[in-house]
Design an enzyme around this catalytic site. Sequence first.
Site, PDB file in Angstrom:
ATOM      1  N   CYS A 293      81.465  -5.588  59.146  1.00 47.41           N
ATOM      2  CA  CYS A 293      82.527  -5.829  60.113  1.00 47.41           C
ATOM      3  C   CYS A 293      83.755  -5.102  59.588  1.00 47.41           C
ATOM      4  O   CYS A 293      83.653  -4.339  58.645  1.00 47.41           O
ATOM      5  CB  CYS A 293      82.763  -7.316  60.384  1.00 47.41           C
ATOM      6  SG  CYS A 293      83.363  -8.263  58.998  1.00 47.41           S
TER       7      CYS A 293
ATOM      8  N   CYS B 287      80.872  -6.740  64.845  1.00 54.96           N
ATOM      9  CA  CYS B 287      82.132  -6.700  65.581  1.00 54.96           C
ATOM     10  C   CYS B 287      81.893  -6.846  67.078  1.00 54.96           C
ATOM     11  O   CYS B 287      80.846  -6.491  67.591  1.00 54.96           O
ATOM     12  CB  CYS B 287      82.876  -5.411  65.281  1.00 54.96           C
ATOM     13  SG  CYS B 287      81.817  -4.063  64.845  1.00 54.96           S
TER      14      CYS B 287
ATOM     15  N   CYS C  76      83.540  -1.000  65.506  1.00 54.54           N
ATOM     16  CA  CYS C  76      82.638  -1.279  64.376  1.00 54.54           C
ATOM     17  C   CYS C  76      82.712  -0.166  63.333  1.00 54.54           C
ATOM     18  O   CYS C  76      82.866   1.003  63.685  1.00 54.54           O
ATOM     19  CB  CYS C  76      81.197  -1.372  64.865  1.00 54.54           C
ATOM     20  SG  CYS C  76      80.833  -2.890  65.728  1.00 54.54           S
TER      21      CYS C  76
END
Length: 136
Positions: A11, A83, A88
């Site tokens: 993330c 994400c 991302c």
Amino acid sequence: MSKPGSVLFLCVANSARSQMAEGLARKRFGDTMRVQSAGSEPSQVNPYAVEVMREVGVDLSTHHSKSVDTIDPASVDTVITLCAEEVCPVFLGKATRLHWPLPDPASKTPLPREELLARFRAARDRLSSLIERLAD
């Protein structure tokens, strides 16, 4: 998909979702899978993540945020991006890619403690069910 030998959870900040996923996967798979997490803009592990993971017997208190740049691409079979509303991170390598869009439980605006805990618990529980599917 067969169970990977190694997985990297990605993330942005490596502060909540990917840290919780790493802890849950380590608990679920033990030594049978190499588990890592990282972010494109590492910060620090969110204290709410530490607290809600402690509730399920996972200790994140010694974890720290790591940059995706420190991960050896050869050490990863599967990359899972977490994400939802943000961009991302990119991981260069030949790994299988999965995307589990999960809203960031942290909030940039102040929220009551109980609301934040509820958001982190919901993220933890969703990750737990997704990791169970990864085990199949």
